[in-house]
Design a protein around this motif. Sequence first.
Motif, PDB file in Angstrom:
ATOM      1  N   LEU A  44       9.261  -2.090   2.726  1.00 45.94           N
ATOM      2  CA  LEU A  44       9.319  -2.989   3.870  1.00 45.94           C
ATOM      3  C   LEU A  44       8.542  -2.420   5.060  1.00 45.94           C
ATOM      4  O   LEU A  44       7.751  -3.126   5.687  1.00 45.94           O
ATOM      5  N   VAL A  45       8.740  -1.146   5.356  1.00 45.96           N
ATOM      6  CA  VAL A  45       8.073  -0.517   6.501  1.00 45.96           C
ATOM      7  C   VAL A  45       6.562  -0.477   6.305  1.00 45.96           C
ATOM      8  O   VAL A  45       5.795  -0.861   7.193  1.00 45.96           O
ATOM      9  N   PHE A  46       6.099  -0.052   5.132  1.00 40.84           N
ATOM     10  CA  PHE A  46       4.669   0.168   4.941  1.00 40.84           C
ATOM     11  C   PHE A  46       3.907  -1.079   4.525  1.00 40.84           C
ATOM     12  O   PHE A  46       2.680  -1.102   4.580  1.00 40.84           O
ATOM     13  N   SER A  47       4.603  -2.149   4.165  1.00 42.49           N
ATOM     14  CA  SER A  47       3.931  -3.420   3.880  1.00 42.49           C
ATOM     15  C   SER A  47       3.247  -3.976   5.123  1.00 42.49           C
ATOM     16  O   SER A  47       2.320  -4.779   5.016  1.00 42.49           O
ATOM     17  N   ALA A  48       3.683  -3.556   6.285  1.00 45.33           N
ATOM     18  CA  ALA A  48       3.050  -4.003   7.534  1.00 45.33           C
ATOM     19  C   ALA A  48       1.616  -3.501   7.654  1.00 45.33           C
ATOM     20  O   ALA A  48       0.843  -4.024   8.447  1.00 45.33           O
ATOM     21  N   PHE A  49       1.234  -2.501   6.867  1.00 48.97           N
ATOM     22  CA  PHE A  49      -0.087  -1.884   6.966  1.00 48.97           C
ATOM     23  C   PHE A  49      -1.014  -2.245   5.811  1.00 48.97           C
ATOM     24  O   PHE A  49      -2.150  -1.778   5.758  1.00 48.97           O
ATOM     25  N   GLY A  50      -0.548  -3.040   4.872  1.00 47.51           N
ATOM     26  CA  GLY A  50      -1.363  -3.438   3.730  1.00 47.51           C
ATOM     27  C   GLY A  50      -0.493  -3.655   2.508  1.00 47.51           C
ATOM     28  O   GLY A  50       0.732  -3.501   2.551  1.00 47.51           O
ATOM     29  N   PHE A  51      -1.147  -4.016   1.410  1.00 44.01           N
ATOM     30  CA  PHE A  51      -0.421  -4.262   0.163  1.00 44.01           C
ATOM     31  C   PHE A  51       0.015  -2.926  -0.442  1.00 44.01           C
ATOM     32  O   PHE A  51      -0.815  -2.067  -0.759  1.00 44.01           O
ATOM     33  N   VAL A  52       1.320  -2.736  -0.587  1.00 45.06           N
ATOM     34  CA  VAL A  52       1.863  -1.508  -1.178  1.00 45.06           C
ATOM     35  C   VAL A  52       1.782  -1.656  -2.696  1.00 45.06           C
ATOM     36  O   VAL A  52       2.488  -2.465  -3.290  1.00 45.06           O
ATOM     37  N   HIS A  53       0.898  -0.870  -3.308  1.00 40.55           N
ATOM     38  CA  HIS A  53       0.667  -0.957  -4.750  1.00 40.55           C
ATOM     39  C   HIS A  53       1.661  -0.114  -5.541  1.00 40.55           C
ATOM     40  O   HIS A  53       2.112  -0.509  -6.610  1.00 40.55           O
ATOM     41  N   LYS A  54       2.012   1.053  -4.991  1.00 35.98           N
ATOM     42  CA  LYS A  54       2.880   1.968  -5.741  1.00 35.98           C
ATOM     43  C   LYS A  54       3.593   2.898  -4.768  1.00 35.98           C
ATOM     44  O   LYS A  54       3.026   3.297  -3.753  1.00 35.98           O
ATOM     45  N   ILE A  55       4.838   3.254  -5.088  1.00 38.73           N
ATOM     46  CA  ILE A  55       5.621   4.218  -4.304  1.00 38.73           C
ATOM     47  C   ILE A  55       6.222   5.225  -5.266  1.00 38.73           C
ATOM     48  O   ILE A  55       6.793   4.853  -6.288  1.00 38.73           O
ATOM     49  N   THR A  56       6.078   6.493  -4.939  1.00 44.64           N
ATOM     50  CA  THR A  56       6.754   7.550  -5.696  1.00 44.64           C
ATOM     51  C   THR A  56       7.638   8.327  -4.740  1.00 44.64           C
ATOM     52  O   THR A  56       7.341   8.421  -3.551  1.00 44.64           O
ATOM     53  N   THR A  57       8.723   8.883  -5.241  1.00 44.42           N
ATOM     54  CA  THR A  57       9.582   9.741  -4.422  1.00 44.42           C
ATOM     55  C   THR A  57       9.827  11.040  -5.182  1.00 44.42           C
ATOM     56  O   THR A  57       9.866  11.054  -6.416  1.00 44.42           O
TER      57      THR A  57
END
Length: 80
Positions: free
Chosen positions: A50-63
């Motif tokens: 949600l936070v980083f979608s404001a900066f572009g299309f979030v393709h992948k997240i790893t933790t």
Amino acid sequence: EVRGKTAYLQYSNRQEIVNNKTKADIAGNVLLVTIEGQDARLVSIDVLHLVFSAFGFVHKITTFEKTAGFQSGIYILNGD
């Protein structure tokens, strides 16, 4: 801050997030996010998305956990 936790952002030196099974083949930017605190894992992938979608299309997240704390790689696709 993300959900009341201090978060530090920096560009990763990687051009993509990969694992042993798949490889991203689209140009983008990878941000390395470090979240402070003992309960930093309470910041969910949904919240990061949600936070980083404001900066572009979030393709992948790893933790993952490192000595620096709870970290996340956020792969955001370029707009071009």
